[in-house]
Write a protein that holds these residues in place. Structure first.
Motif, short mmCIF file in Angstrom:
data_model
loop_
_atom_site.label_atom_id
_atom_site.label_comp_id
_atom_site.label_asym_id
_atom_site.label_seq_id
_atom_site.Cartn_x
_atom_site.Cartn_y
_atom_site.Cartn_z
N TRP A 63 -100.79 39.90 27.90
CA TRP A 63 -100.16 39.86 26.58
C TRP A 63 -100.20 38.44 26.02
N ARG A 64 -99.82 37.46 26.85
CA ARG A 64 -99.78 36.07 26.42
C ARG A 64 -101.17 35.62 25.95
N GLU A 65 -102.21 35.97 26.72
CA GLU A 65 -103.57 35.60 26.37
C GLU A 65 -104.01 36.26 25.05
N LEU A 66 -103.69 37.55 24.90
CA LEU A 66 -104.06 38.25 23.67
C LEU A 66 -103.39 37.64 22.45
N VAL A 67 -102.10 37.39 22.54
CA VAL A 67 -101.36 36.81 21.42
C VAL A 67 -101.91 35.43 21.08
N HIS A 68 -102.17 34.65 22.11
CA HIS A 68 -102.70 33.29 21.89
C HIS A 68 -104.10 33.32 21.28
N GLN A 69 -105.00 34.07 21.91
CA GLN A 69 -106.40 34.09 21.45
C GLN A 69 -106.56 34.68 20.06
N GLN A 70 -105.80 35.72 19.76
CA GLN A 70 -105.93 36.40 18.47
C GLN A 70 -104.98 35.84 17.42
N GLN A 71 -104.17 34.86 17.82
CA GLN A 71 -103.18 34.24 16.94
C GLN A 71 -102.28 35.31 16.30
N LEU A 72 -101.75 36.20 17.15
CA LEU A 72 -100.89 37.28 16.68
C LEU A 72 -99.45 36.79 16.55
N GLY A 100 -85.56 27.28 30.54
CA GLY A 100 -86.01 28.44 29.78
C GLY A 100 -87.19 29.09 30.47
N ASN A 101 -87.46 30.33 30.14
CA ASN A 101 -88.60 31.03 30.72
C ASN A 101 -89.40 31.79 29.65
N LEU A 102 -89.25 31.37 28.42
CA LEU A 102 -90.00 31.95 27.31
C LEU A 102 -90.70 30.80 26.60
N GLU A 103 -92.01 30.86 26.60
CA GLU A 103 -92.79 29.76 26.04
C GLU A 103 -93.71 30.29 24.94
N ALA A 104 -94.36 29.36 24.25
CA ALA A 104 -95.35 29.75 23.25
C ALA A 104 -96.38 30.65 23.92
N PRO A 105 -96.87 31.63 23.26
CA PRO A 105 -96.86 31.86 21.82
C PRO A 105 -95.72 32.74 21.33
N TRP A 106 -94.74 33.03 22.17
CA TRP A 106 -93.67 33.96 21.81
C TRP A 106 -92.62 33.31 20.93
#
Length: 130
Positions: A63-72, A100-106
């Motif tokens: 999920w992290r990779e998809l959000v980052h790569q696709q700039q979602l 914390g345990n929530l990082e970009a891109p979230w």
């Protein structure tokens, strides 16, 4: 077509993998994802501390990779996240937690983001709902 995707299931649930595959297929098919919204136990998909077994798909990393790569636009419900110990650095400091345990891109935000996404998209697709 413009999709908004709401996920309610934790990383190890089959519906998390289905949502991920749907998002990947939609993008590969030339569709747009206006927002991913993680709610209830799905907030664990955005945690940087989830460790998947070696023989299993690392859904949070995918999920992290998809959000980052696709700039979602990847949004995690703040109320659901806080209840489950998912905090970014700002919230960790606010509540006196050591890390914390929530990082970009979230991004942490409220349910209004889901409502807005449903209004903006052609279709709201929900996975793992109650």
């Amino acid at each position: 077509m413009k999709f908004a995707i709401a996920l309610f299931a934790p990383p190890h649930a089959p519906s998390s993998r289905r949502a991920l595959r749907f998002a990947q297929a939609a993008l590969a098919g030339g569709h747009q994802i206006v927002r991913l919204f993680f709610y209830q136990d799905a907030v664990h998909n955005a945690s940087s501390n989830v460790v998947s077994a070696q023989d299993e798909l690392d859904t949070p990393a995918e999920w992290r990779e998809l959000v980052h790569q696709q700039q979602l636009d990847g949004v995690v419900c703040i109320a659901a996240a806080l209840r489950r110990g998912i905090l970014n650095e700002q919230e960790a400091q606010r509540y006196g937690r050591s890390a914390g345990n929530l990082e970009a891109p979230w991004e942490l935000s409220g349910l209004g983001q889901l409502h807005e996404a449903a209004q903006t998209a052609d279709r709201l697709i929900c996975f793992g709902g109650p």
